[in-house]
Design a protein around this motif. Structure first.
Motif, short mmCIF file in Angstrom:
data_model
loop_
_atom_site.label_atom_id
_atom_site.label_comp_id
_atom_site.label_asym_id
_atom_site.label_seq_id
_atom_site.Cartn_x
_atom_site.Cartn_y
_atom_site.Cartn_z
N ARG A 1 -38.80 31.12 -85.86
CA ARG A 1 -38.10 31.00 -84.57
C ARG A 1 -36.84 31.86 -84.56
NH1 ARG A 1 -35.31 25.46 -82.25
NH2 ARG A 1 -34.41 26.38 -80.33
N GLU B 1 -41.16 26.20 -79.67
CA GLU B 1 -40.77 24.81 -79.44
C GLU B 1 -41.95 23.86 -79.67
OE1 GLU B 1 -37.92 23.48 -78.88
OE2 GLU B 1 -36.81 25.37 -78.89
N GLN B 2 -43.15 24.25 -79.19
CA GLN B 2 -44.33 23.42 -79.38
C GLN B 2 -44.67 23.27 -80.86
OE1 GLN B 2 -45.89 21.70 -77.01
NE2 GLN B 2 -47.20 20.77 -78.56
N GLN C 1 -36.10 34.83 -82.08
CA GLN C 1 -34.89 34.90 -81.27
C GLN C 1 -34.13 36.20 -81.52
OE1 GLN C 1 -32.77 31.32 -82.21
NE2 GLN C 1 -33.88 30.07 -80.67
N ARG D 1 -42.58 23.47 -83.36
CA ARG D 1 -41.59 22.60 -83.97
C ARG D 1 -41.89 21.12 -83.69
NH1 ARG D 1 -37.20 19.97 -82.57
NH2 ARG D 1 -37.38 20.63 -80.41
N ARG D 2 -42.30 20.81 -82.41
CA ARG D 2 -42.63 19.41 -82.08
C ARG D 2 -43.85 18.92 -82.87
NH1 ARG D 2 -41.09 21.19 -76.80
NH2 ARG D 2 -43.28 21.66 -76.29
N GLN E 1 -40.88 31.71 -76.83
CA GLN E 1 -39.94 30.62 -77.03
C GLN E 1 -40.63 29.27 -76.88
OE1 GLN E 1 -36.85 30.88 -77.98
NE2 GLN E 1 -36.38 28.68 -77.91
N LYS E 2 -41.50 29.13 -75.83
CA LYS E 2 -42.24 27.88 -75.63
C LYS E 2 -43.18 27.60 -76.81
CE LYS E 2 -42.17 28.02 -70.56
NZ LYS E 2 -42.99 28.12 -69.32
#
Length: 328
Positions: free
Chosen positions: A186, A244-245, A190, A247-248, A240-241
Motif C-alpha cells: 500500500r 483497502e479491501q 501510495q 487490508r480488511r 486504493q480501493k
C-alpha cells in the motif's frame, strides 16, 4: 488353618530365640525338647533335635533327650518322704499324687488342644479378613490404573492441542506477515500514486504553458492530456480501493485465527483442570490402599498376640501342675 511349612517356620524362629537365650549346648537341647513336647505336641528324638539345632556332636542331643525323659518320669512319679508313715502308705500316697499329676497333665493337654482349635478358628477368620482387605486393595489398584489411563489420555490430548495451538500461532504469524507485506505494498502504491500525480501535474503545467503560447492550436492536445490525467486518477483510486479491501480481508482472517486460538486455550485449561481432578482421585485411591495395608498388618499382629498369650497361659498351667507340695 496353619500349613505345615508355616508351623515349621514358626518353630524354627522360636528355636533361634532359644539359641540366643541358652548358649550352653545341653541347656539349649533341653529347652528345645520342652518346646517340641509341650508347645507343639511332638515327641522329640535325637535326630529331630540335631536337625533343628545342629550344635555339638550327635551324642549331645541324645544325652539331653535322656535327661529330659528322666526328669519327666521323676515329675510323674513322686515319693512321699516322712519318718512317721509306713512304707506302704508312703508308696500309696506317692502313687496317688502321681495319678493326680497325670490327670492334671491330661487336662492341660485337652485345654491345649481346645486352645489350638480356637487359635485355628481365629486364624481362619483373620485369613478371611485378610482376603477381603486384599480384594479391596486389588479393586483400589484397578481403579488407580483406570485413573492413570484417563490421566495419560488427557495428557496426550493436551499435547495434541498444544501442537495445534503452535500451528495456529504459526498461521497467525504468517497472516501478520502477509498483512505487513500488504501494508508495504500500500505504501508503495501510495508513493507511486504521488509520483504519478506529481508527474501529471508537471505535464499539465507544461501543457498549460504550451496552450497559453499556442492558444487554440494546442487546445485539443490539452483536452487529451486532461483526459489522460483523469484516467490515471481513476486507476489510482481503483488501486486504493483494492488495497483497502485487501487490508480488511487480512484483518478478518487474523481475527478469526485469534478467536480459534482463544478457544483452543480454553480447551487446554479445561483439560488441565480435569487432569488435576484425576490426580486428586489417584491420591485418594493410594491413601485407601495404604490404609487397607495397615489394617491387614494390624490384624496379623493382633492374631499373633492372641496366639502367644494363650500358649503362655497353657505353659503356666502345666508348670503349676508339675509342682505339688510335699507332706511335712
Amino acid at each position: 488353618m496353619d500349613t505345615l511349612p508355616a508351623t515349621e517356620a514358626r518353630m524354627q524362629a522360636e528355636i533361634e530365640a532359644l539359641r540366643a537365650q541358652h548358649p550352653d549346648t545341653q541347656d539349649l537341647y533341653r529347652e528345645v525338647c520342652v518346646l517340641l513336647f509341650f508347645r507343639y505336641g511332638l515327641t522329640p528324638t535325637a535326630n529331630k533335635l540335631y536337625q533343628l539345632v545342629r550344635k555339638g556332636s550327635m551324642s549331645a542331643p541324645a544325652e539331653a533327650l535322656a535327661k529330659f525323659w528322666e526328669t519327666l518320669r521323676e515329675k510323674s512319679r513322686l515319693r512321699i518322704e516322712h519318718p512317721d508313715l509306713p512304707q506302704s502308705l508312703r508308696d500309696a500316697a506317692g502313687e496317688m499324687v502321681g495319678q493326680l499329676w497325670q490327670r492334671a497333665q491330661a487336662e492341660a493337654q485337652d485345654t491345649l488342644a481346645q486352645l489350638r482349635e480356637e487359635a485355628r478358628a481365629a486364624v481362619v477368620a483373620a485369613d478371611g479378613l485378610a482376603q477381603s482387605a486384599s480384594a479391596r486393595a486389588d479393586a483400589a489398584d484397578a481403579s488407580l490404573g483406570m485413573v492413570r489411563d484417563a490421566l495419560r489420555a488427557n495428557q496426550e490430548r493436551v499435547t495434541s492441542l498444544q501442537s495445534e495451538l503452535g500451528r495456529a500461532q504459526g498461521e497467525v504469524a504468517a497472516l501478520q506477515r502477509q498483512l505487513d507485506a500488504g501494508a508495504g505494498q500500500r505504501q508503495e502504491l501510495q508513493a507511486a500514486l504521488s509520483a504519478a500525480q506529481e508527474r501529471f501535474t508537471g505535464e499539465l503545467e507544461q501543457q498549460r504553458a504550451a496552450a497559453a503560447a499556442a492558444d487554440e492550436r494546442h487546445g485539443a492536445e490539452v483536452r487529451r492530456a486532461l483526459l489522460d490525467v483523469d484516467r490515471e486518477r481513476g486507476n489510482a483510486a481503483k488501486l486504493q480501493k483494492e488495497v483497502e479491501q485487501a487490508r480488511r480481508d487480512l484483518a478478518s482472517q487474523a481475527q478469526a485465527h485469534r478467536e480459534a486460538t482463544l478457544q483452543r486455550q480454553q480447551q487446554i485449561e479445561a483439560l488441565h483442570q480435569r487432569s488435576g481432578e484425576l490426580e486428586g482421585r489417584a491420591a485418594q485411591l493410594l491413601e485407601q490402599r495404604d490404609q487397607l495395608s495397615q489394617e491387614l498388618q494390624a490384624t496379623r499382629l493382633r492374631l499373633e498376640a492372641v496366639g502367644g498369650k494363650r500358649v503362655s497361659g497353657v505353659r503356666a498351667a502345666k508348670g503349676g501342675a508339675t509342682k505339688p507340695s510335699r507332706a511335712p
